[in-house]
Structure formats: C-alpha cells, structure tokens
Design a protein around this motif. Structure first.
Motif, PDB file in Angstrom:
ATOM      1  N   THR A  76       0.989  -1.179  -0.080  1.00 19.68           N
ATOM      2  CA  THR A  76      -0.054  -0.061  -0.445  1.00 19.68           C
ATOM      3  C   THR A  76       0.861   0.934   0.185  1.00 19.68           C
ATOM      4  O   THR A  76       0.312   2.456   0.441  1.00 19.68           O
ATOM      5  CB  THR A  76      -1.063   0.220   0.958  1.00 19.68           C
ATOM      6  OG1 THR A  76      -0.473  -0.324   2.505  1.00 19.68           O
ATOM      7  CG2 THR A  76      -2.003  -0.907   1.174  1.00 19.68           C
ATOM      8  N   LYS A  87       2.704  -2.022 -13.232  1.00 16.23           N
ATOM      9  CA  LYS A  87       1.791  -3.805 -12.514  1.00 16.23           C
ATOM     10  C   LYS A  87       0.535  -3.526 -12.352  1.00 16.23           C
ATOM     11  O   LYS A  87       0.187  -4.707 -11.752  1.00 16.23           O
ATOM     12  CB  LYS A  87       2.819  -3.908 -11.174  1.00 16.23           C
ATOM     13  CG  LYS A  87       2.327  -4.497 -10.281  1.00 16.23           C
ATOM     14  CD  LYS A  87       3.434  -4.980  -8.910  1.00 16.23           C
ATOM     15  CE  LYS A  87       2.877  -5.638  -7.902  1.00 16.23           C
ATOM     16  NZ  LYS A  87       3.917  -5.267  -6.700  1.00 16.23           N
ATOM     17  N   HIS A  88       0.219  -2.044 -11.595  1.00 13.71           N
ATOM     18  CA  HIS A  88      -1.160  -1.813 -11.198  1.00 13.71           C
ATOM     19  C   HIS A  88      -2.404  -2.006 -12.230  1.00 13.71           C
ATOM     20  O   HIS A  88      -3.820  -1.704 -12.016  1.00 13.71           O
ATOM     21  CB  HIS A  88      -0.913  -1.371  -9.826  1.00 13.71           C
ATOM     22  CG  HIS A  88      -0.691  -1.818  -8.835  1.00 13.71           C
ATOM     23  ND1 HIS A  88      -1.168  -2.973  -8.161  1.00 13.71           N
ATOM     24  CD2 HIS A  88       0.555  -2.030  -8.624  1.00 13.71           C
ATOM     25  CE1 HIS A  88      -0.468  -3.571  -7.195  1.00 13.71           C
ATOM     26  NE2 HIS A  88       0.939  -2.538  -6.975  1.00 13.71           N
ATOM     27  N   GLY A  90      -4.907  -2.696 -14.831  1.00 19.74           N
ATOM     28  CA  GLY A  90      -6.711  -3.221 -14.261  1.00 19.74           C
ATOM     29  C   GLY A  90      -6.573  -3.698 -12.811  1.00 19.74           C
ATOM     30  O   GLY A  90      -7.926  -3.777 -12.071  1.00 19.74           O
ATOM     31  N   ASP A  91      -6.768  -2.520 -11.519  1.00 24.82           N
ATOM     32  CA  ASP A  91      -6.719  -2.293 -10.121  1.00 24.82           C
ATOM     33  C   ASP A  91      -6.974  -1.361 -10.008  1.00 24.82           C
ATOM     34  O   ASP A  91      -6.889  -0.314 -10.435  1.00 24.82           O
ATOM     35  CB  ASP A  91      -4.996  -2.532  -9.286  1.00 24.82           C
ATOM     36  CG  ASP A  91      -4.445  -4.584  -9.922  1.00 24.82           C
ATOM     37  OD1 ASP A  91      -5.327  -5.168 -10.312  1.00 24.82           O
ATOM     38  OD2 ASP A  91      -3.350  -4.457  -9.374  1.00 24.82           O
ATOM     39  N   GLU A  92      -8.006  -1.026  -8.857  1.00 27.57           N
ATOM     40  CA  GLU A  92      -8.586  -0.257  -7.953  1.00 27.57           C
ATOM     41  C   GLU A  92      -7.037   0.226  -7.739  1.00 27.57           C
ATOM     42  O   GLU A  92      -6.333   0.249  -6.789  1.00 27.57           O
ATOM     43  CB  GLU A  92      -8.929  -0.460  -6.892  1.00 27.57           C
ATOM     44  CG  GLU A  92     -10.072   1.036  -6.343  1.00 27.57           C
ATOM     45  CD  GLU A  92     -11.398   0.456  -5.561  1.00 27.57           C
ATOM     46  OE1 GLU A  92     -12.070   1.655  -5.600  1.00 27.57           O
ATOM     47  OE2 GLU A  92     -11.608  -0.605  -5.375  1.00 27.57           O
ATOM     48  N   VAL A  93      -6.910   2.135  -7.894  1.00 31.19           N
ATOM     49  CA  VAL A  93      -6.110   2.790  -7.558  1.00 31.19           C
ATOM     50  C   VAL A  93      -7.083   3.991  -6.533  1.00 31.19           C
ATOM     51  O   VAL A  93      -7.546   4.676  -6.952  1.00 31.19           O
ATOM     52  CB  VAL A  93      -4.642   3.363  -8.220  1.00 31.19           C
ATOM     53  CG1 VAL A  93      -4.341   1.543  -8.769  1.00 31.19           C
ATOM     54  CG2 VAL A  93      -5.937   4.111  -8.901  1.00 31.19           C
ATOM     55  N   LYS A 104     -10.647   7.627  -6.069  1.00 29.53           N
ATOM     56  CA  LYS A 104     -10.968   5.945  -6.782  1.00 29.53           C
ATOM     57  C   LYS A 104     -11.169   5.827  -8.269  1.00 29.53           C
ATOM     58  O   LYS A 104     -11.879   6.153  -8.180  1.00 29.53           O
ATOM     59  CB  LYS A 104     -10.886   5.481  -5.572  1.00 29.53           C
ATOM     60  CG  LYS A 104     -10.779   5.504  -4.074  1.00 29.53           C
ATOM     61  CD  LYS A 104     -11.454   4.774  -3.236  1.00 29.53           C
ATOM     62  CE  LYS A 104     -11.094   4.611  -2.149  1.00 29.53           C
ATOM     63  NZ  LYS A 104     -11.142   3.975  -0.920  1.00 29.53           N
ATOM     64  N   ILE A 106     -10.116   2.135 -11.596  1.00 33.21           N
ATOM     65  CA  ILE A 106      -9.211   1.887 -12.232  1.00 33.21           C
ATOM     66  C   ILE A 106      -8.096   2.403 -12.866  1.00 33.21           C
ATOM     67  O   ILE A 106      -8.439   2.817 -13.627  1.00 33.21           O
ATOM     68  CB  ILE A 106     -10.065   0.727 -13.383  1.00 33.21           C
ATOM     69  CG1 ILE A 106     -11.279   0.041 -12.299  1.00 33.21           C
ATOM     70  CG2 ILE A 106      -9.301  -0.445 -13.719  1.00 33.21           C
ATOM     71  CD1 ILE A 106     -11.189  -1.237 -10.913  1.00 33.21           C
ATOM     72  N   TYR A 150      -2.079   1.630  -4.413  1.00 37.46           N
ATOM     73  CA  TYR A 150      -2.791   0.213  -4.747  1.00 37.46           C
ATOM     74  C   TYR A 150      -4.377   0.634  -3.480  1.00 37.46           C
ATOM     75  O   TYR A 150      -3.769   0.568  -2.350  1.00 37.46           O
ATOM     76  CB  TYR A 150      -2.208  -0.574  -4.754  1.00 37.46           C
ATOM     77  CG  TYR A 150      -3.018  -1.747  -4.764  1.00 37.46           C
ATOM     78  CD1 TYR A 150      -3.196  -2.457  -6.021  1.00 37.46           C
ATOM     79  CD2 TYR A 150      -3.225  -2.848  -3.893  1.00 37.46           C
ATOM     80  CE1 TYR A 150      -4.803  -3.589  -5.680  1.00 37.46           C
ATOM     81  CE2 TYR A 150      -3.570  -4.044  -4.217  1.00 37.46           C
ATOM     82  CZ  TYR A 150      -3.882  -4.246  -4.544  1.00 37.46           C
ATOM     83  OH  TYR A 150      -4.966  -5.453  -4.756  1.00 37.46           O
ATOM     84  N   LEU A 152      -6.333  -1.536  -1.602  1.00 37.08           N
ATOM     85  CA  LEU A 152      -5.929  -3.370  -0.835  1.00 37.08           C
ATOM     86  C   LEU A 152      -7.656  -3.760  -0.768  1.00 37.08           C
ATOM     87  O   LEU A 152      -8.422  -2.625  -0.025  1.00 37.08           O
ATOM     88  CB  LEU A 152      -5.391  -3.261   0.173  1.00 37.08           C
ATOM     89  CG  LEU A 152      -4.945  -4.606   1.062  1.00 37.08           C
ATOM     90  CD1 LEU A 152      -4.817  -5.649  -0.225  1.00 37.08           C
ATOM     91  CD2 LEU A 152      -4.506  -4.773   2.129  1.00 37.08           C
TER      92      LEU A 152
END
Length: 154
Positions: A76, A87-88, A90-93, A104, A106, A150, A152
């Motif tokens: 985090t 690396k992130h 596609g992830d929520e940030v 917040k 994607i 990122y 979590l």
C-alpha cells in the motif's frame, strides 16, 4: 559518505534480468541506507537477504561503516516508478491530487508522461429525475498528483 549513485548503479545491475526492480534508494547523512525493491509478483525475503549480502560484499564496511536495510516497498506504499503503475493496470487505485482531493478508480494505462484511471461518478442526465452512475476516464500527469496507491480489497 556512501556513493549513492554508485550504489544505485550496482543494485540496478544486480536486479537486471530478474523480475525485481529498484523503487527507491535512500542514503542518510548518517550512512543509513534503505533499499526498496518490488516485483511483478511477490518480493521474496530470501532474495532481499541475497541482495543485502551482495551489497555488503561490494561496499566494504571497513572503508566506511553503514547501516543497510533491503526490503519490499510495501503493497500500500505510494507508487514511485513507472513499473509500479504498469504492475497495477486493471487494479483499483487511489489518487491524491495536489489540491488534496482524492479519487478512486481503475488504473487503465500508464506511460512515461501520464496515467489514466476510470472513475465512476453520479451524473444527472438532462431531464432525468435521478442521477445515474457513469464511468469516464480521468487523465493525470505525474506532477499533478501528490501520490497514487493501490487500494487493498478483501
């Protein structure tokens, strides 16, 4: 004082060709050295130990004493290098803008100049009684934000 640029070059050479990359290197005036690495997968403690030993072999404590800590930057922790953004994808940030406003979304893309997140917002269409959720892309230059982390999710 320890040669920070020399150490940085050494570490990058040691990491070259591996899944690991250097995120940050700090050398204090008291020769307290902190090396933060990351990986596209997981950071292995055994790899951190091996890298510590290689650094200690290359930079003798007999010539100049120092304290050394090698570890993962943390899941985090704020992003510091482009590879963390990649690396992130596609992830929520969470983005903290320089104004202090937080958003917040994607993470959709990142390159050397900017990154893009997809945010969901309530929008009241003209003539509608209630707002509806819509997504849109928000583009940021790296110098427009204080930090990106990122999110979590359990």
């Amino acid at each position: 004082m320890i040669d920070k640029e020399g150490m940085k070059s050494f570490i990058e050479k040691e990491l070259d060709g591996s899944e690991y990359y250097l995120v940050d290197l700090k050398v204090s005036s008291n020769n307290e050295i902190t090396v933060e690495i990351d990986s596209d997968e997981n950071v292995d403690i055994d790899f951190c130990i091996a890298l510590t030993r290689k650094i200690e072999e290359a930079f003798s404590r007999d010539e100049e004493d120092y304290e050394l800590e090698v570890g993962s930057c943390g899941l985090t922790a704020p992003f510091k290098v482009l590879r963390q953004y990649e690396k992130h994808i596609g992830d929520e940030v969470e983005v903290v803008e320089k104004t202090g406003k937080k958003k917040k979304g994607i993470l959709k893309s990142a390159d050397a100049e900017k990154f893009v997140i997809e945010v969901a917002e309530k929008v009241k269409p003209e003539g509608a009684k209630r707002p509806v959720m819509q997504t849109r892309d928000q583009e940021y230059a790296y110098d427009e934000v204080k930090q990106v982390t990122y999110v979590l999710v359990f």
